[in-house]
Every structure is written in structure tokens, then in C-alpha cells.
Scaffold this motif. Structure first.
Motif, short mmCIF file in Angstrom:
data_model
loop_
_atom_site.label_atom_id
_atom_site.label_comp_id
_atom_site.label_asym_id
_atom_site.label_seq_id
_atom_site.Cartn_x
_atom_site.Cartn_y
_atom_site.Cartn_z
N PRO A 295 1.03 0.38 7.99
CA PRO A 295 -0.40 0.35 8.32
C PRO A 295 -1.05 1.73 8.27
N TYR B 67 8.03 -5.41 3.66
CA TYR B 67 6.84 -5.16 4.46
C TYR B 67 5.81 -4.30 3.73
N LEU C 287 1.68 -7.22 10.72
CA LEU C 287 2.01 -7.01 9.31
C LEU C 287 3.06 -7.99 8.86
N LEU D 164 -5.78 -3.60 9.23
CA LEU D 164 -4.80 -4.45 9.90
C LEU D 164 -4.97 -4.33 11.40
N THR E 218 2.79 3.51 13.70
CA THR E 218 2.58 2.06 13.73
C THR E 218 3.05 1.50 15.07
#
Length: 403
Positions: free
Chosen positions: A88, A84, A61, A39, A53
């Protein structure tokens, strides 16, 4: 017998001749990125820095998730999932697992136990890592309620433990909620007799989303634990923003007869990777251990380690959830419908009509919502998605639910 003679072919030559290297390498290269692509924000900014993150990573995201959820069909708002999904950082941890082997007793699970114990402030021997918090509830029911045991629980509440206990022949005493749809602790105390082996409370409660007064719950649990084991399910702990809320974990560290259940399925978005936790005194953990029926997976363990330490991701998810919850609360208020004060990632409100009708009508508009929870058969439970998704739900509801 002919002695074994090593082949003149090297291991790599043998693998190449058998097609394993070529096929395996191609499979690994094609499968891993397709399943979990790295990502990255559109401007090339990293999604994760030092295990945390970034805002850019979270926004990337959010865009990815909303597009994915729209493409899948009716929007899933029925199972109280974190829309969500995994952080990540957790996604990267799973990618890194391609370099490891998933043996029995892999290091991932003991590592998670250590990280989680530090996270909640207890010694490692106070934590049991399980295949989801549902497994905790089943294990506790096996350890304390099978063969004619008795369980005391509010009702309605999360049904996993009461139903599992009943399936094993236990007697389950169900105490109706009070007028605010929260635990009626006075009524539960009156029903708590010496024959009760296990007391179950869920705080915040599912399906109502209500929070039981902390001081009163602490007094109840402390008193009840002198006669029975008390299991406090704190699956929605991470979504609570009320300043007066406190966990009951300190009762465990004080040596009370208390078990806390937590999960990585909710704010950590790892529902499909089945990772949960029981927190209790070491002697209680030792009693639960023989009842374990499955092992937590190494992918879920690695992802949970990363997510637990990624406090930035948890904060952003909590803030987005509070935003979506406020959108729904305002919409329900405008419709003039009664609702509970939710402290979770869902709302619970009286539609004034059978929930099945609301479900069917919402599905035609592209939303899947929760089922009925008797005796509240006109009350709908709707999970919180992203804020934009909740604006769409808020716009659709008045066409179905009338004041």
C-alpha cells in the motif's frame, strides 16, 4: 520577419479554448483513481502509517487481491510473483508521482540508489539501479562473457544469464545439481579453469528452491573470485527464513571480485515495474555501466523506495509466504512425493508424471503452474499464493498426482 507578439489570451484561457484543461482534468481525475484506488480498511483504518503498512491495511489488500485474482481466470502460480503485489505504501508513492514529471535523470532513481545502498549496508558507489534484475544478468553477460567468453553455472538454475551469454557466442559450462538438487560446489570447482570469465550461482536456487550451505558457498565464491568474476543471484533473498542463511554482500564490501544481483520483483511485488540492483565494487560498477541498455522507470523507482522502507509489509508477506509454503509441503508429504526443502516463494516436487500433463490437469481446475525444467521433467514448480489459495491447490493436487 514579423516579431513574436505574446497572445492577449492567458495560458489558461488558451488551454480552456483548446479543451485541454477540461479534457485533461477529467482524464486525470478519472484515470488515476481507477488505476490505483486508495486502499483503506473497511473500518476506515489507514492502510499505511508513517510509511509502514498496517495489519488492517494488509488484510484489506489480501481481500482485494484474492477477489481480483479469482476474477482474472486461472490462478497465476507459474512465475513466482508475490500474490499481494505492491505494498500500500508503494501504491501511494505511485499516486504521488502524478504530481511530478518523468524527465530523463529524474530524482527518483538516484534517491532509490541512496535508499537501497543504505538498506543493504554498502556505499552508494557500490550500487547500480537497473530495469529489473534480469537486466543485471544481461549487463554482466555483456561485460564479461561476450565475444567467446566462458561461463560456469550450475544446472538447472535461473536461465536468464546462461541463455543470454549463449546467444552472444559464449561457451556455458553447465554443472548438474547434486542429489539434493542444490549446487554441486565440488564439481563446479573441478570445472573452474582459468579460461572461465564468469561464474554464476543462484542462491536460493530457481527452480529447485534449495539453499546452498552458507559456509561452503562462501568458501567457493571466495576461491572462484580469485580467477573469475562471480555473480551471486539473490532474487529470493527476502523469502528465506532459515537462521543459518547469510547473503554474500559482505564479500563485496571486502573487495572481492563478486557481484550480487537483487530485485524488487519478488517480495516487493514490482515485477511489472522492472526495478533491480547490482551490488559490486565501484570499478566493477563502472565496467557494467556502459553495458546498460535501458533505464529504470521513475514509477518503479518511487514504488521501490517506499516498499524497501516498508519493513512491516515485507514481514507480513514473508510470514504469509511461509504459511502457504507449509501448506504445500504438508500436502506433498501426504501424497508421498519427493520434494526439495524450499527457501523461496515456490515449491518443487516430483509428480511422477510428465509436468505437461500436470499443467494441463491443473489448468482445468483453475490453476496455472510452472513448466518443466529439464532434466527434471516430472518435477513441478508451483508458486506460493495466499494461504487460502494454497489450500485450494492442496485439495486439487491429490486428484491429479498419485503416490
Amino acid at each position: 520577419m514579423r516579431p513574436f507578439v505574446s497572445s492577449p489570451l492567458s495560458r489558461r484561457q488558451w488551454l480552456k479554448s483548446s479543451g485541454v484543461v477540461a479534457g485533461g482534468a477529467l482524464a486525470a481525475q478519472s484515470l488515476a483513481p481507477a488505476v490505483l484506488p486508495a486502499l483503506e480498511a473497511p473500518n476506515g483504518a489507514p492502510a499505511v502509517v508513517n510509511g509502514q503498512t498496517t495489519l488492517e491495511g494488509f488484510l484489506a489488500l489480501e481481500r482485494e487481491i484474492e477477489a481480483m485474482r479469482r476474477a482474472e481466470g486461472p490462478l497465476r502460480l507459474a512465475s513466482n510473483e508475490n500474490p499481494y503485489g505492491m505494498a500500500p505504501s508503494a501504491r501511494q508513492a505511485i499516486m504521488d508521482m502524478w504530481k511530478e514529471h518523468a524527465w530523463y535523470n529524474a530524482a527518483a532513481v538516484p534517491t532509490l540508489r541512496s535508499v537501497y545502498a543504505k538498506h543493504v549496508g554498502v556505499p552508494e558507489d557500490h550500487v547500480l539501479v537497473t530495469a529489473g534484475s534480469g537486466d543485471v544478468l544481461s549487463i554482466v553477460a555483456l561485460a564479461y562473457a561476450m565475444h567467446g567468453g566462458e561461463v560456469l553455472t550450475p544446472w538447472p538454475t535461473y536461465e536468464g544469464l546462461p541463455r543470454y551469454a549463449e546467444s552472444m557466442g559464449a561457451t556455458v559450462h553447465k554443472v548438474p545439481l547434486n542429489g539434493d538438487l542444490a549446487h554441486d560446489l565440488a564439481a563446479m570447482d573441478r570445472r573452474h579453469v582459468n579460461s572461465v570469465d564468469l561464474v554464476f550461482v543462484c542462491n536460493p536456487n530457481n527452480p529447485t528452491g534449495t539453499l546452498t550451505d552458507g559456509a561452503k558457498l562462501r568458501d567457493f565464491v571466495t576461491t572462484a573470485s580469485k580467477k573469475s568474476v562471480v555473480l551471486v543471484d539473490e532474487a529470493y533473498h527476502d523469502f528465506v527464513t532459515a537462521p543459518e542463511y547469510t547473503s554474500m554482500i559482505d564479500l563485496v564490501t571486502k573487495g572481492e571480485n563478486v557481484i550480487i544481483s537483487r530485485t524488487a520483483s519478488k517480495i516487493h511485488g514490482l515485477a511489472g515495474l522492472r526495478t533491480g540492483f547490482a551490488i559490486a565494487r565501484p570499478d566493477i560498477i563502472a565496467r557494467l555501466q556502459p553495458c546498460v541498455t535501458s533505464f529504470p522507470g521513475v514509477f518503479g523507482a518511487r514504488a521501490a523506495v517506499a516498499s524497501i522502507q516498508d519493513t512491516a509489509y515485507q514481514t507480513m508477506c514473508r510470514d504469509r509466504n511461509a504459511e502457504g509454503r507449509a501448506i504445500m509441503a504438508e500436502a506433498i508429504k501426504k501424497m508421498g512425493r519427493r520434494m526439495t526443502t524450499s527457501h523461496t516463494n515456490f515449491v518443487f516436487f516430483d509428480t511422477g508424471m510428465p509436468v505437461e500433463q500436470v499443467q494441463a490437469a491443473m489448468k482445468t481446475k483453475g490453476f496455472l503452474i510452472g513448466r518443466a525444467f529439464p532434466p527434471y521433467t516430472t518435477w513441478a514448480r508451483i508458486s506460493i499464493g495466499t494461504p487460502d489459495e494454497m489450500r485450494r491447490v492442496a485439495a486439487a493436487l491429490p486428484e491429479i498426482v498419485r503416490a
